[in-house]
Write a protein that holds these residues in place. Sequence first.
Motif, short mmCIF file in Angstrom:
data_model
loop_
_atom_site.label_atom_id
_atom_site.label_comp_id
_atom_site.label_asym_id
_atom_site.label_seq_id
_atom_site.Cartn_x
_atom_site.Cartn_y
_atom_site.Cartn_z
N TYR A 123 -7.24 31.54 27.00
CA TYR A 123 -8.53 31.33 27.87
C TYR A 123 -9.47 32.51 27.44
CZ TYR A 123 -5.83 27.88 30.71
OH TYR A 123 -5.08 26.96 30.86
N ARG A 124 -10.74 32.20 27.75
CA ARG A 124 -11.71 33.22 27.66
C ARG A 124 -12.22 33.24 28.99
NH1 ARG A 124 -15.58 36.60 24.00
NH2 ARG A 124 -13.69 37.44 23.36
N LEU A 125 -12.38 34.44 29.99
CA LEU A 125 -12.91 34.48 31.06
C LEU A 125 -14.15 35.42 30.85
CD1 LEU A 125 -9.91 35.63 33.27
CD2 LEU A 125 -10.98 33.20 32.91
N ALA B 78 -7.02 30.60 18.12
CA ALA B 78 -7.72 29.34 18.72
C ALA B 78 -9.20 29.65 18.66
CB ALA B 78 -7.33 29.26 20.31
N ASN B 79 -9.67 30.62 18.14
CA ASN B 79 -11.04 31.15 17.86
C ASN B 79 -11.94 29.75 17.18
OD1 ASN B 79 -9.28 33.36 17.77
ND2 ASN B 79 -11.19 34.45 18.01
N TYR B 80 -13.07 29.88 17.90
CA TYR B 80 -14.28 28.62 17.52
C TYR B 80 -14.32 29.09 15.82
CZ TYR B 80 -18.89 26.73 17.50
OH TYR B 80 -20.02 25.97 17.19
N GLN C 30 -11.50 27.15 27.52
CA GLN C 30 -10.11 27.12 27.28
C GLN C 30 -10.37 26.92 25.65
OE1 GLN C 30 -7.72 24.04 28.90
NE2 GLN C 30 -5.79 24.63 27.19
N ARG C 31 -9.54 27.44 24.96
CA ARG C 31 -10.00 27.56 23.53
C ARG C 31 -8.74 26.88 22.95
NH1 ARG C 31 -13.21 33.00 22.24
NH2 ARG C 31 -11.10 33.92 22.49
N ARG C 32 -8.90 25.87 22.07
CA ARG C 32 -7.48 25.25 21.43
C ARG C 32 -7.64 25.42 19.92
NH1 ARG C 32 -8.63 20.08 24.98
NH2 ARG C 32 -8.13 20.79 26.71
N ILE D 148 -12.75 38.22 28.67
CA ILE D 148 -11.23 38.62 28.58
C ILE D 148 -10.69 37.46 28.14
CG2 ILE D 148 -9.34 39.23 30.20
CD1 ILE D 148 -11.29 40.10 32.20
N ASP D 149 -9.77 37.72 26.96
CA ASP D 149 -9.02 36.66 26.25
C ASP D 149 -7.54 36.79 26.96
OD1 ASP D 149 -11.09 35.92 25.12
OD2 ASP D 149 -10.39 36.73 23.09
N CYS D 150 -7.16 35.73 27.39
CA CYS D 150 -5.75 35.70 27.80
C CYS D 150 -5.00 34.45 27.35
CB CYS D 150 -5.66 36.03 29.31
SG CYS D 150 -6.58 34.87 30.45
N ILE E 73 -4.85 39.61 25.90
CA ILE E 73 -4.74 40.17 24.67
C ILE E 73 -6.18 40.45 23.98
CG2 ILE E 73 -2.91 38.63 23.90
CD1 ILE E 73 -4.97 36.59 22.71
N GLU E 74 -7.13 40.56 24.55
CA GLU E 74 -8.34 40.94 24.21
C GLU E 74 -9.34 41.29 25.50
OE1 GLU E 74 -10.73 38.68 21.40
OE2 GLU E 74 -12.19 40.46 21.12
N LEU E 75 -10.09 42.56 25.46
CA LEU E 75 -11.17 42.58 26.50
C LEU E 75 -12.18 43.00 25.73
CD1 LEU E 75 -11.31 43.33 29.24
CD2 LEU E 75 -10.47 45.73 28.96
MG LIG Z 1 -10.34 36.88 20.90
#
Ligand SMILES: [Mg+2]
Length: 313
Positions: A144-146, A225-227, A158-160, A262-264, A276-278
Amino acid sequence: MLSPYTTTITNEALRRGITVSVIDPSVPIFELCHGSSTIRCYRSLSDRVGAVTFHLTQNKFLAGCFLRERGFPVPPQELYANFKQACDFLEQHSPIVVKPCMQWGARGVATNISTQHDLKTALKNARRFEPDILLEKMVTGDDYRLVFINYCFVSALQRRPACVIGNGSSTVRKLIAAQNLRSTAIDPVHRIPLDRETGRFLHTIGFSFDSIPDAGQTVIVRQTANYHTGGSVHDITEQVSADLIDLGKRIVKAAGLPVAGIDCMRSADGLQTHVIELAPDLAISPRGGQRIAEHFIDYLFPETAGMHTKPAV
Ligand SMILES: [Mg+2]
Ligand SMILES: Nc1ncnc2c1ncn2[C@@H]1O[C@H](COP(=O)(O)OP(=O)(O)O)[C@@H](O)[C@H]1O
């Protein structure tokens, strides 16, 4: 300067009568000016974020230390020091992820590393991007990215991971090429890399570029899962759980980071979440980015909130 990561913002500013000045057309730095207020931006970074806060948060190792010390859930990580240490980390936490500390768009990220051979390859690849490499326990769950602006929750994506669907006769390579042809016709950066990392990941799940998936079989081909590695993006702003939003809110407040992605990773039962990322730069792009750009300009120039009109069709 004409990248969508700047124009989504500058077009919204222009719509509101905010002046946009470009410093050098080859770099994404611009100044937004309205009345007596001028704000300098670099894509979605702005002078509203302190230089030290930027440095702290965009470095995945430093951000991880910062969050862990404050009790936020982050996967076990270590900064790469030497191969022996990396092998010890692998033995303790396998499978692991290897990634450069300060990149974006999954550049140099290798997932599902469980052998010393793959570890060596992943380190070599990550070092092509920068010398500081992070070793991280691989955590399971949905990605997820918030998005937060002015410390307020704006959207959740949501990233798949990229996948192909077999037809019983085409190889994975051919299926990826066909998918890339379709997706890059819409956006050139939305492509599954036909590179060594994709080949390596396929190998870890018992496939290769030459395998022929069964008709209807879905095969994940790249785990990030990145675009930018061909993943798909789904807006779940209306469905995201309140506790995930609350976690994000507490993180942006603790970090003093008003604008953040925020990636989680969260397990399907919602019991396990890892940050996992800010990201201090949101890489706002047209797909779903218009609304985010509006919030961003509202934040920088609150007096113009509500002044924008819909773009001409
Ligand atoms: Mg990321
Ligand atoms: N520890 C991890 N466990 C599982 N997947 C991960 C982990 N770290 C990264 N990934 C995968 O790789 C992607 C990119 O990693 P991320 O740390 O967000 O770097 P980037 O800045 O390149 O987006 C994530 O969105 C996720 O799909």
